[in-house]
Design an enzyme around this catalytic site. Structure first.
Site, PDB file in Angstrom:
ATOM      1  N   ASP A  43       0.861  -1.172   0.000  1.00 60.34           N
ATOM      2  CA  ASP A  43       0.000   0.000   0.000  1.00 60.34           C
ATOM      3  C   ASP A  43       0.904   1.231   0.000  1.00 60.34           C
ATOM      4  O   ASP A  43       1.909   1.262   0.724  1.00 60.34           O
ATOM      5  CB  ASP A  43      -0.853  -0.046   1.292  1.00 60.34           C
ATOM      6  CG  ASP A  43      -1.970   0.978   1.281  1.00 60.34           C
ATOM      7  OD1 ASP A  43      -1.680   2.192   1.163  1.00 60.34           O
ATOM      8  OD2 ASP A  43      -3.141   0.573   1.406  1.00 60.34           O
TER       9      ASP A  43
ATOM     10  N   LYS B  63     -11.602   4.403  -6.632  1.00 59.90           N
ATOM     11  CA  LYS B  63     -12.199   5.236  -7.693  1.00 59.90           C
ATOM     12  C   LYS B  63     -13.671   4.982  -7.978  1.00 59.90           C
ATOM     13  O   LYS B  63     -14.187   5.441  -9.002  1.00 59.90           O
ATOM     14  CB  LYS B  63     -11.399   5.047  -8.981  1.00 59.90           C
ATOM     15  CG  LYS B  63     -11.466   3.623  -9.506  1.00 59.90           C
ATOM     16  CD  LYS B  63     -10.669   3.487 -10.778  1.00 59.90           C
ATOM     17  CE  LYS B  63     -10.706   2.106 -11.363  1.00 59.90           C
ATOM     18  NZ  LYS B  63     -11.894   1.769 -12.120  1.00 59.90           N
TER      19      LYS B  63
ATOM     20  N   SER C 143      -8.932  13.757 -12.539  1.00 61.00           N
ATOM     21  CA  SER C 143     -10.169  13.379 -13.226  1.00 61.00           C
ATOM     22  C   SER C 143     -10.985  14.613 -13.582  1.00 61.00           C
ATOM     23  O   SER C 143     -10.987  15.610 -12.849  1.00 61.00           O
ATOM     24  CB  SER C 143     -10.987  12.490 -12.289  1.00 61.00           C
ATOM     25  OG  SER C 143     -12.301  12.355 -12.761  1.00 61.00           O
TER      26      SER C 143
ATOM     27  N   TYR D  56     -15.210  10.740  -3.684  1.00 57.00           N
ATOM     28  CA  TYR D  56     -14.161  10.408  -4.656  1.00 57.00           C
ATOM     29  C   TYR D  56     -13.691  11.684  -5.379  1.00 57.00           C
ATOM     30  O   TYR D  56     -12.499  11.964  -5.476  1.00 57.00           O
ATOM     31  CB  TYR D  56     -14.684   9.381  -5.673  1.00 57.00           C
ATOM     32  CG  TYR D  56     -13.883   9.331  -6.940  1.00 57.00           C
ATOM     33  CD1 TYR D  56     -12.597   8.779  -6.944  1.00 57.00           C
ATOM     34  CD2 TYR D  56     -14.373   9.878  -8.134  1.00 57.00           C
ATOM     35  CE1 TYR D  56     -11.832   8.772  -8.100  1.00 57.00           C
ATOM     36  CE2 TYR D  56     -13.617   9.872  -9.288  1.00 57.00           C
ATOM     37  CZ  TYR D  56     -12.351   9.324  -9.273  1.00 57.00           C
ATOM     38  OH  TYR D  56     -11.595   9.330 -10.404  1.00 57.00           O
TER      39      TYR D  56
ATOM     40  N   LYS E 102      -9.887  13.802  -5.339  1.00 59.49           N
ATOM     41  CA  LYS E 102      -9.090  14.253  -6.494  1.00 59.49           C
ATOM     42  C   LYS E 102      -8.855  15.764  -6.394  1.00 59.49           C
ATOM     43  O   LYS E 102      -7.743  16.249  -6.639  1.00 59.49           O
ATOM     44  CB  LYS E 102      -9.802  13.914  -7.812  1.00 59.49           C
ATOM     45  CG  LYS E 102      -9.844  12.434  -8.134  1.00 59.49           C
ATOM     46  CD  LYS E 102      -8.452  11.884  -8.446  1.00 59.49           C
ATOM     47  CE  LYS E 102      -8.469  10.392  -8.706  1.00 59.49           C
ATOM     48  NZ  LYS E 102      -7.123   9.784  -8.692  1.00 59.49           N
TER      49      LYS E 102
ATOM     50  N   ASN F  39     -19.897  -0.150 -12.750  1.00 58.54           N
ATOM     51  CA  ASN F  39     -20.675   1.090 -12.651  1.00 58.54           C
ATOM     52  C   ASN F  39     -20.578   1.886 -13.939  1.00 58.54           C
ATOM     53  O   ASN F  39     -21.467   2.654 -14.275  1.00 58.54           O
ATOM     54  CB  ASN F  39     -20.122   1.981 -11.528  1.00 58.54           C
ATOM     55  CG  ASN F  39     -20.249   1.311 -10.187  1.00 58.54           C
ATOM     56  OD1 ASN F  39     -21.328   0.867  -9.818  1.00 58.54           O
ATOM     57  ND2 ASN F  39     -19.135   1.196  -9.464  1.00 58.54           N
TER      58      ASN F  39
ATOM     59  N   LEU G  93     -20.104   2.743 -18.033  1.00 56.20           N
ATOM     60  CA  LEU G  93     -20.868   2.300 -19.204  1.00 56.20           C
ATOM     61  C   LEU G  93     -20.166   1.211 -20.025  1.00 56.20           C
ATOM     62  O   LEU G  93     -20.765   0.167 -20.305  1.00 56.20           O
ATOM     63  CB  LEU G  93     -21.180   3.510 -20.094  1.00 56.20           C
ATOM     64  CG  LEU G  93     -21.963   3.171 -21.362  1.00 56.20           C
ATOM     65  CD1 LEU G  93     -23.344   2.639 -21.026  1.00 56.20           C
ATOM     66  CD2 LEU G  93     -22.079   4.399 -22.268  1.00 56.20           C
TER      67      LEU G  93
HETATM   68  C1  UD1 Z   1     -17.979   8.312 -13.974  1.00 62.81           C
HETATM   69  C2  UD1 Z   1     -17.865   9.037 -12.657  1.00 62.81           C
HETATM   70  C3  UD1 Z   1     -16.628   9.895 -12.694  1.00 62.81           C
HETATM   71  C4  UD1 Z   1     -15.394   9.057 -13.018  1.00 62.81           C
HETATM   72  C5  UD1 Z   1     -15.620   8.339 -14.354  1.00 62.81           C
HETATM   73  C6  UD1 Z   1     -14.478   7.384 -14.648  1.00 62.81           C
HETATM   74  C7  UD1 Z   1     -20.176   9.243 -11.876  1.00 62.81           C
HETATM   75  C8  UD1 Z   1     -21.313  10.186 -11.589  1.00 62.81           C
HETATM   76  N1  UD1 Z   1     -19.055   9.801 -12.399  1.00 62.81           N
HETATM   77  O1  UD1 Z   1     -18.201   9.301 -14.983  1.00 62.81           O
HETATM   78  O2  UD1 Z   1     -16.452  10.532 -11.447  1.00 62.81           O
HETATM   79  O3  UD1 Z   1     -14.265   9.874 -13.101  1.00 62.81           O
HETATM   80  O4  UD1 Z   1     -16.828   7.583 -14.276  1.00 62.81           O
HETATM   81  O5  UD1 Z   1     -14.582   6.886 -15.944  1.00 62.81           O
HETATM   82  O6  UD1 Z   1     -20.269   8.049 -11.649  1.00 62.81           O
HETATM   83  N2  UD1 Z   1     -24.599   5.021 -18.171  1.00 62.81           N
HETATM   84  C9  UD1 Z   1     -25.758   4.318 -18.456  1.00 62.81           C
HETATM   85  N3  UD1 Z   1     -25.897   3.062 -17.945  1.00 62.81           N
HETATM   86  C10 UD1 Z   1     -24.945   2.464 -17.168  1.00 62.81           C
HETATM   87  C11 UD1 Z   1     -23.754   3.183 -16.886  1.00 62.81           C
HETATM   88  C12 UD1 Z   1     -23.626   4.460 -17.396  1.00 62.81           C
HETATM   89  O7  UD1 Z   1     -26.655   4.823 -19.140  1.00 62.81           O
HETATM   90  O8  UD1 Z   1     -25.135   1.309 -16.726  1.00 62.81           O
HETATM   91  C13 UD1 Z   1     -24.433   6.363 -18.744  1.00 62.81           C
HETATM   92  C14 UD1 Z   1     -24.275   7.471 -17.702  1.00 62.81           C
HETATM   93  O9  UD1 Z   1     -25.508   7.970 -17.303  1.00 62.81           O
HETATM   94  C15 UD1 Z   1     -23.412   8.484 -18.495  1.00 62.81           C
HETATM   95  C16 UD1 Z   1     -22.561   7.597 -19.401  1.00 62.81           C
HETATM   96  O10 UD1 Z   1     -23.243   6.358 -19.488  1.00 62.81           O
HETATM   97  O11 UD1 Z   1     -24.234   9.300 -19.298  1.00 62.81           O
HETATM   98  C17 UD1 Z   1     -21.159   7.361 -18.876  1.00 62.81           C
HETATM   99  O12 UD1 Z   1     -21.245   6.881 -17.534  1.00 62.81           O
HETATM  100  P1  UD1 Z   1     -19.957   6.360 -16.741  1.00 62.81           P
HETATM  101  O13 UD1 Z   1     -19.207   5.373 -17.566  1.00 62.81           O
HETATM  102  O14 UD1 Z   1     -20.406   5.923 -15.388  1.00 62.81           O
HETATM  103  O15 UD1 Z   1     -19.034   7.652 -16.666  1.00 62.81           O
HETATM  104  P2  UD1 Z   1     -19.323   9.114 -16.046  1.00 62.81           P
HETATM  105  O16 UD1 Z   1     -20.626   9.183 -15.381  1.00 62.81           O
HETATM  106  O17 UD1 Z   1     -19.033  10.103 -17.112  1.00 62.81           O
END
Ligand code: UD1
Length: 337
Positions: A57, A83, A123, A148, A152, A197, A199
């Site tokens: 760590d 993160k 970020s 988080y 940063k 989490n 996309l």
């Molecule tokens: C997220 C984090 C951000 C982090 C980044 C790392 C949040 C609010 N923000 O950003 O702090 O630095 O990831 O890459 O979590 N989406 C869907 N369905 C899903 C997942 C996501 O529709 O199952 C949509 C979201 O609403 C968004 C887009 O896809 O419009 C991207 O989402 P995501 O990959 O989580 O990234 P961020 O939200 O931009």
């Protein structure tokens, strides 16, 4: 030599490949709490070169002291940290301790060893809501929506203060937009624990059959197709930004901030359609409610990285999806599979 904290993780591992390929000596310190040692084996396979690995760590001061004593470290790239946005809301103290303490201990030990060059994994989450798009490095920051993001923000502030106090320090803060994709070998890629989490890993696990259906978080945003727009960047491009930043810190002093994105936005449905095209698989999705804290549109102004670092991205969304899919099909269960 370069000390890379969190080098076994998604962005760290891709950066280590390029460091080795460029001829840098690399020492990785990683606790493996959210990554696998296997990624480093594969980094060495891709590059055909060895790196040194210390499993620890970054808050472990004695280990860092040993590393600085044993190796001739010129520069540090600091990726290590927690993160997951949602988890940070549930476990704030863990996030503040891990992310803030690690940076403090690392900077103190660097200082004791006389090491002055530092590249930090920041970020786009540090930008406040309400900014005009595209985001520029001097757009307003703060008012973060989760711990988080605050970690940063605070780490950036610590580094700025340190540069004010020590004119020998050279720091680059890289504000990443949305890193996705994988190395084109398919040997290293993103391996999130549990249900993703973000996309791209979610879509990719739906495509491979690990998850059944994507929920699109809202289709009533003020965007061309109503879904959220983000600035996705290929992890191999992002890794290259670190090589540019490393060159920069070796020849400049002070603290500089750079956005690292493509400068283009893609919607959730753009990502789904691109992934369907490259994988030949249908991605079932349903429309759900908006996700708390999400903005309609986020993308970067990349002109500073281009003019000062000479950094430009090469890969488009289709290449990001194709490489993510290649990694996913070769490693359907990630590194442990
Ligand atoms: C997220 C984090 C951000 C982090 C980044 C790392 C949040 C609010 N923000 O950003 O702090 O630095 O990831 O890459 O979590 N989406 C869907 N369905 C899903 C997942 C996501 O529709 O199952 C949509 C979201 O609403 C968004 C887009 O896809 O419009 C991207 O989402 P995501 O990959 O989580 O990234 P961020 O939200 O931009």
């Amino acid at each position: 030599m370069v000390l890379v904290t969190g080098g076994a993780g998604f962005i760290g591992s891709h950066t280590c490949v390029q460091l080795l390929e460029k001829g840098y000596g690399v020492v990785v310190v990683d606790s493996l709490v959210n990554s696998h040692g296997e990624s480093l084996e594969r980094v060495m396979r891709i590059a055909g070169k060895k790196l040194c690995f210390v499993e620890a760590d970054v808050r472990d001061r004695a280990v860092l002291r040993d590393i600085f004593a044993k190796y001739e470290i010129d520069s540090v790239i600091h990726f290590a940290g927690l993160k997951a946005v949602g988890e940070s809301v549930a476990k704030p103290l863990e996030y503040y301790s891990c992310n803030i303490d690690s940076t403090l201990v690392l900077l103190e030990e660097m200082n004791a060893a006389g090491v002055k060059n530092f590249v930090f994994s920041s970020s786009a989450t540090v930008y406040s809501a309400g900014n005009e798009m595209p985001l520029k490095e001097n757009s307003s920051t703060g008012n973060c929506t989760n711990p988080y993001g605050w970690t940063k923000f605070m780490q950036e502030q610590m580094l700025k203060s340190l540069c004010t106090a020590d004119s020998e320090m050279s720091v680059v803060l890289l504000r990443y937009f949305n890193p996705v994709g994988a190395h084109q070998s398919g040997l290293i890629g993103e391996d999130p624990q549990g249900v993703p989490n973000n996309l791209l890993p979610y879509v990719s696990q739906v495509a491979v059959g690990r998850l059944k259906c994507l929920t699109v978080h809202g289709d009533d945003y003020d965007t061309p197709d109503g879904t959220g727009v983000r600035d996705y960047i290929h992890v191999v491009d992002l890794a290259r930004a670190h090589i540019c930043a490393l060159d920069y810190v070796s020849s400049h002093k002070g603290c500089e901030i750079f956005n690292v994105g493509t400068g283009h936005g893609s919607s959730v449905l753009d990502v789904v359609h691109s992934f369907e095209k490259v994988s030949g698989r249908k991605i079932p999705y349903k429309i759900g409610p908006r996700r708390a804290g999400d903005l309609a549109t986020v993308y970067s102004d990349v002109s500073k990285a281009k003019s000062v670092l000479g950094f430009e991205t090469e890969y488009d969304l289709e290449k990001m999806c194709a490489d993510a899919w290649h990694w996913q099909t070769l490693n359907p269960a990630g590194y442990v599979g």
